[in-house]
Design a protein around this motif. Structure first.
Motif, PDB file in Angstrom:
ATOM      1  N   HIS A  58       0.845  -1.419  -0.042  1.00 49.03           N
ATOM      2  CA  HIS A  58       0.077   0.010   0.075  1.00 49.03           C
ATOM      3  C   HIS A  58       0.897   1.395   0.044  1.00 49.03           C
ATOM      4  O   HIS A  58       0.419   2.277   0.498  1.00 49.03           O
ATOM      5  CB  HIS A  58      -0.903   0.044   0.971  1.00 49.03           C
ATOM      6  CG  HIS A  58      -2.069  -1.110   0.777  1.00 49.03           C
ATOM      7  ND1 HIS A  58      -2.895  -1.123   0.097  1.00 49.03           N
ATOM      8  CD2 HIS A  58      -1.987  -2.521   1.481  1.00 49.03           C
ATOM      9  CE1 HIS A  58      -3.633  -2.280   0.214  1.00 49.03           C
ATOM     10  NE2 HIS A  58      -3.016  -3.254   0.814  1.00 49.03           N
ATOM     11  N   CYS A 100      -7.807   1.486  -4.603  1.00 53.11           N
ATOM     12  CA  CYS A 100      -7.296   0.390  -4.141  1.00 53.11           C
ATOM     13  C   CYS A 100      -8.437   0.066  -3.028  1.00 53.11           C
ATOM     14  O   CYS A 100      -9.085   1.095  -2.517  1.00 53.11           O
ATOM     15  CB  CYS A 100      -6.077   0.837  -3.370  1.00 53.11           C
ATOM     16  SG  CYS A 100      -5.346  -0.731  -2.464  1.00 53.11           S
ATOM     17  N   CYS A 129      -7.999  -0.355  -0.024  1.00 52.03           N
ATOM     18  CA  CYS A 129      -7.613   0.364   1.298  1.00 52.03           C
ATOM     19  C   CYS A 129      -8.146   1.745   1.224  1.00 52.03           C
ATOM     20  O   CYS A 129      -8.235   2.463   2.177  1.00 52.03           O
ATOM     21  CB  CYS A 129      -6.002   0.351   1.499  1.00 52.03           C
ATOM     22  SG  CYS A 129      -5.286   1.528   0.564  1.00 52.03           S
ATOM     23  N   ASN A 154      -7.062   4.090  -1.033  1.00 57.73           N
ATOM     24  CA  ASN A 154      -6.243   5.078  -1.384  1.00 57.73           C
ATOM     25  C   ASN A 154      -6.332   4.943  -3.073  1.00 57.73           C
ATOM     26  O   ASN A 154      -7.053   4.021  -3.557  1.00 57.73           O
ATOM     27  CB  ASN A 154      -4.879   4.737  -0.905  1.00 57.73           C
ATOM     28  CG  ASN A 154      -3.997   5.829  -0.979  1.00 57.73           C
ATOM     29  OD1 ASN A 154      -4.004   6.884  -1.783  1.00 57.73           O
ATOM     30  ND2 ASN A 154      -2.954   6.118   0.119  1.00 57.73           N
ATOM     31  N   CYS A 175      -1.923   2.314  -5.385  1.00 56.01           N
ATOM     32  CA  CYS A 175      -0.900   1.553  -4.382  1.00 56.01           C
ATOM     33  C   CYS A 175      -0.250   0.454  -5.329  1.00 56.01           C
ATOM     34  O   CYS A 175      -0.680   0.181  -6.281  1.00 56.01           O
ATOM     35  CB  CYS A 175      -1.720   0.998  -3.192  1.00 56.01           C
ATOM     36  SG  CYS A 175      -2.613   1.874  -2.023  1.00 56.01           S
TER      37      CYS A 175
HETATM   38 ZN   LIG Z   1      -3.776   0.437  -1.023  1.00 54.10          ZN
END
Ligand SMILES: [Zn+2]
Length: 325
Positions: free
Chosen positions: A166, A176, A178, A180, A183
């Protein structure tokens, strides 16, 4: 008699358990379905039963048990914090306190990729390099990671240090899991590589790949793509090389921060071998200008699928590494 240790891997589909000696020799192992929809209490009962079965088979009880979890765990308090792929996500489940009375030994938790990192450090490539600084990239459905500095796994306050997948590689890149963007995981994971293979195939730019999978997009994987590249699909070869270079840039970022002795690539995508390692090594040579990198070894995991199991043995043996920092 030497003490024995229990290593348990809690997966979304299966629970795997093993008993092993301090040398990493596995005495017995078994697995059973997680049936995660039944909830944490039922799953922990099943884990206790699995360990009990192993104890009967080995005619011995473990001195400690380590459990790998697919997500975030508070290693000091023995709680799961967030297991994204399990129903209810196991927020604040006191796994240690629930499991210890059932298995009658200390229980330690750790993220599954950090566990594999510890396995590789203790029983894999790190074994011949005591005190090594090592970064581990597990490249599969996602990209997990782990970091060991001067021979010690770096846990951080929650055991969350080392989320190497990440790090941001392209600030405006793909979204992503996550939350974000851009990544490393969105660019070089198994599904990221396969997505580009599918696009090439559907655009008529990958005839060998089309042949290999019979035009079936669900059969396109990094491995099939490697075979297609070997058979002459230049565009597929280029797609793999680009993903490998992104991975190389992720590796370079860790090299300039830590100057590791060892970079270990594990996970299913690591089976691409030199197709992956060569561009990573080249990227390190080309993009680290601050110091010589001749001593940085880049290898695929020595333990493969056993890295997690043996990491559990190491964690149990070392009392959860809770005095590691
Ligand atoms: Zn990520």
């Amino acid at each position: 008699m030497a003490p024995i240790y229990a290593s348990v891997d809690l997966g979304g589909t299966n629970i795997k358990g093993a008993l092993a000696g301090p040398d990493g020799q596995v005495l017995c192992s078994r697995s059973m379905p997680t049936l995660s929809h039944e909830g944490p209490a039922a799953v922990l009962e099943r884990i206790a039963a699995l360990v009990e079965g192993l104890c009967q088979q080995a005619q011995a009880r473990p001195a400690a048990l380590a459990m790998a979890v697919p997500g975030l765990a508070d290693v000091r308090r023995g709680l799961t914090k967030f297991l994204p792929n399990l129903p209810t996500q196991w927020r604040d489940v006191p796994v240690r306190d629930l499991l210890e009375p059932k298995v009658r030994c200390p229980v330690f938790l750790l993220n599954d990729v950090r566990m594999a990192t510890l396995g590789e450090l203790t029983f894999g490539h790190g074994r011949a390099r005591p005190g090594a600084t090592m970064v581990f990239f597990a490249v599969g459905t996602g990209i997990g990671g782990g970091v060991a500095v001067d021979g010690k796994l770096r846990l951080g306050p929650l055991g969350a240090a080392g989320e190497l997948g990440h790090q941001i590689i392209l600030p405006d890149g793909p979204r992503c899991g996550c939350g974000n963007r851009g990544c490393l995981e969105t660019l070089a994971s198994g599904p990221a590589i396969a997505a580009e293979g599918i696009r090439l195939m559907q655009s008529g730019l990958a005839p060998r790949l089309h042949e290999l999978v019979g035009g079936d997009v669900s059969r396109v994987t990094a491995r099939e793509m490697a075979a297609a590249a070997q058979a002459g699909d230049k565009n597929v070869e280029e797609a793999i090389a680009r993903a490998a270079e992104y991975l190389g840039i992720g590796v370079v970022n860790t090299v300039v921060v830590l100057h590791p002795d060892l970079v270990v690539i594990g996970g299913g995508v690591a089976r691409l071998g030199e197709l992956l390692l060569e561009p990573i090594r080249r990227t390190i040579r080309q993009r680290v200008g601050m110091f010589p990198t001749d001593g940085v070894e880049v290898r695929t995991s020595l333990l493969g699928e056993m890295a997690g199991t043996l990491g559990g043995v190491a964690l149990a043996m070392e009392g959860g590494l809770l005095d590691n920092e």
